[in-house]
Write an enzyme that holds these catalytic residues in place. Structure first.
Site, short mmCIF file in Angstrom:
data_model
loop_
_atom_site.label_atom_id
_atom_site.label_comp_id
_atom_site.label_asym_id
_atom_site.label_seq_id
_atom_site.Cartn_x
_atom_site.Cartn_y
_atom_site.Cartn_z
N ARG A 14 212.30 21.81 72.79
CA ARG A 14 211.50 22.92 72.27
C ARG A 14 212.26 23.65 71.15
O ARG A 14 211.92 23.53 69.99
CB ARG A 14 211.16 23.89 73.42
CG ARG A 14 210.00 24.83 73.11
CD ARG A 14 210.37 26.11 72.37
NE ARG A 14 211.39 26.89 73.07
CZ ARG A 14 212.04 27.89 72.51
NH1 ARG A 14 211.80 28.23 71.25
NH2 ARG A 14 212.97 28.55 73.18
N ASP A 15 213.34 24.33 71.50
CA ASP A 15 214.04 25.16 70.50
C ASP A 15 214.70 24.31 69.42
O ASP A 15 214.72 24.68 68.24
CB ASP A 15 215.09 26.03 71.20
CG ASP A 15 215.38 27.32 70.44
OD1 ASP A 15 214.82 27.51 69.35
OD2 ASP A 15 216.18 28.14 70.93
N HIS A 211 219.60 33.01 77.46
CA HIS A 211 219.37 32.05 76.38
C HIS A 211 220.33 32.42 75.25
O HIS A 211 220.14 33.44 74.58
CB HIS A 211 217.91 32.17 75.92
CG HIS A 211 217.54 31.29 74.77
ND1 HIS A 211 217.06 30.01 74.93
CD2 HIS A 211 217.60 31.50 73.43
CE1 HIS A 211 216.82 29.47 73.74
NE2 HIS A 211 217.14 30.35 72.81
N HIS A 213 222.82 31.47 71.82
CA HIS A 213 223.08 30.61 70.66
C HIS A 213 224.59 30.63 70.38
O HIS A 213 225.31 31.48 70.89
CB HIS A 213 222.29 31.11 69.45
CG HIS A 213 220.83 30.77 69.52
ND1 HIS A 213 220.15 30.20 68.48
CD2 HIS A 213 219.94 30.88 70.52
CE1 HIS A 213 218.88 30.00 68.83
NE2 HIS A 213 218.72 30.41 70.07
N CYS A 244 222.20 24.82 61.74
CA CYS A 244 222.02 24.90 60.30
C CYS A 244 222.80 23.79 59.61
O CYS A 244 224.00 23.64 59.82
CB CYS A 244 222.51 26.26 59.82
SG CYS A 244 222.58 26.38 58.03
N ASN A 253 221.40 26.61 69.58
CA ASN A 253 221.68 26.94 70.98
C ASN A 253 223.07 26.46 71.34
O ASN A 253 223.63 25.56 70.69
CB ASN A 253 220.68 26.22 71.89
CG ASN A 253 219.26 26.70 71.66
OD1 ASN A 253 218.87 27.75 72.16
ND2 ASN A 253 218.50 25.96 70.87
#
Lengths: 315, 315
Positions: A14-15, A211, A213, A244, A253
């Site tokens: 998903r992410d 959650h 990162h 990135c 994440n």
């Protein structure tokens, strides 16, 4: 939770996938999910229920949920932005749905074009819909406090704003809230402050998940203090997918492989086989040849003779 | 130590440069050291006193110490492998010398061709030499427990072996011992176990420093538990210099920029200006155009509006 101390929720499908341009074919997504399930990952967020024209990468989420239901024992999670999405996720058979509510109202308006009041209204409608279903069809409903650690538009977010939204989410009918470091701004002491404040506002048992990162390199440092403060569920992404491309090592994440290694070295059971987990990278890399996968452990390998003589439980 | 809570020792000019093929010209080293000093870094390990034919990258260390003595207030550290090296370092005017003693005897034999007994003999000779000098010429003498967290040849290292070597080093006359994760094997609980064991063996005040690598991604997580256990000095390397070129993000030492960011966000004073520190990367990158510099913060930048509303002290 009986078989493990810490629950890992893989959010890469998903992410990770929503952050990259390439649309991963359904068959590759299935292979990824199956391999991670077989490596012992107990929960996978397989996608989000958003309009396909907004996020074409997520267009096949219903089909993926359908497939994932053949993997017995797997908890299938899905992200939903609103009531419509929640209905679709529940109809598809998701076991857990998460709705993100941006603590920064500016971000909420920009991201989903809704005020806090409007979002709370959606949450209330979803909760009522869940209540109307037979028990066995009711998913676990999580309210995710996104931009809790700061907003790229508003800047710092006051702790009181976070606890206020957490309380409103609980009142609106979610089963639990989660803290979400959407922007990669979380740092150890700030995290401890927010965990304590939210637990104090909504009850110890109603905040168990994070959650995080790894945007600024402190992702696993944050995990360590979260563990010390009673957090037992962590989202993570295989290969830190969604990072990135202009920042070597700047994953999105926290990386599932590195997280599992650290927890394992701390004597905390996750139920996950680290070697099998690392092998899943090949499946993802083949399906996304142009994406760089992150992670330190997969490159460096396990220490010589690991785990004997290395794994130590809390002291 | 009055001006800051945590002391950062920059080891890039030594540990970073000795790990790469390119020999950095003396003038570039000087510019690097000067810029970091001006950014507020209180201690820099400028090089090691080893035979130039073994490590040509370190051939100009004496000249560098000489230059660094013009930077008033800077603590100049140097690594020495033996008595000869220590003499040269002291003659050059280093304020602090560190001798690494491999807790893995196999590694010690392979690395410096000396047994533990032979190394302890060197340490004793160095300590006697220091005692023979006038007070103002006596450097601080550190014994570094290398491969303390595991050895790439022997595998796991028993805690008792580490404390035994720590005690022998103190008896032989070092001022302090330091724990060194030469192999990047340290993980949080193991680290806490070793810190407690060594402090208990040699006294709380005789273990204040750590040398950590980020090989497996848990470097800053290790820093967090070390802080909780009374460690106040950390080695780090600008840009994680010395990382493996085959592993994206797999830096060698923990990255100075990321470490300072994390400490700063925790309200711990280092005396270092983060923006000036990040600017030093340009100097190093220009001198080593073919090397990749690591670090998350320099790529991601500071959170919007940082530090107001983000920095929180221990809770």
């Amino acid at each position: 939770m009986a078989a493990f101390d810490i629950e890992i929720s893989e959010v890469g499908p998903r992410d990770g996938l929503q952050s990259i341009q390439t649309i991963m074919p359904l068959e590759a997504k299935k292979a990824w999910i199956k391999a991670e399930f077989e490596a012992g990952v107990p929960e996978i967020e397989v996608g989000s229920f958003v309009p396909a024209k907004l996020l074409p990468q997520m267009a096949d989420t219903a089909a993926l949920v359908d497939y994932a239901r053949t993997l017995e024992g797997l908890t299938i999670a899905a992200l939903v932005p609103n009531f419509r999405g929640a209905q679709n996720a529940i109809d598809a058979g998701a076991h857990k749905i998460s709705i993100p509510l941006s603590v920064s109202e500016t971000h909420s308006l920009k991201n989903v074009n809704r005020t806090h009041d409007q979002m709370i209204e959606e949450v209330t409608k979803i909760a009522a819909y869940i209540q109307s279903l037979p028990k066995e069809k009711q998913p676990f409903f999580e309210g995710s406090l996104s931009t809790a650690f700061g907003c790229t538009i508003e800047g710092p977010i006051a702790t009181q704003k976070v606890t206020e939204i957490a309380e409103r989410l609980m009142k609106a009918g979610v089963n639990e809230v989660g803290l979400s470091d959407t922007t990669g701004y979380a740092t150890p002491n700030h995290l401890v402050t927010l965990i304590k404040a939210v637990k104090s506002a909504v009850g110890e048992e109603n905040l168990t998940g994070l959650h995080l990162h790894n945007t600024r390199g402190v992702g696993l440092a944050n995990v360590v203090v979260a563990l010390e403060n009673g957090i037992t569920t962590f989202d993570a992404s295989l290969g830190g997918l969604g990072g990135c491309p202009f920042a070597p090592g700047a994953s999105g994440n926290i990386v599932t492989e590195d997280l599992v290694y650290m927890l394992d070295s701390m004597g905390l059971k996750t139920g996950i086989d680290l070697e099998k987990l690392c092998a899943v990278r090949d499946i993802v890399q083949k399906a996304l040849p142009q994406e760089e996968l992150y992670g330190f452990l997969p490159h460096a390998g396990l220490p010589k003779g690991y785990p004997k003589g290395y794994q130590t439980t809390s002291s």
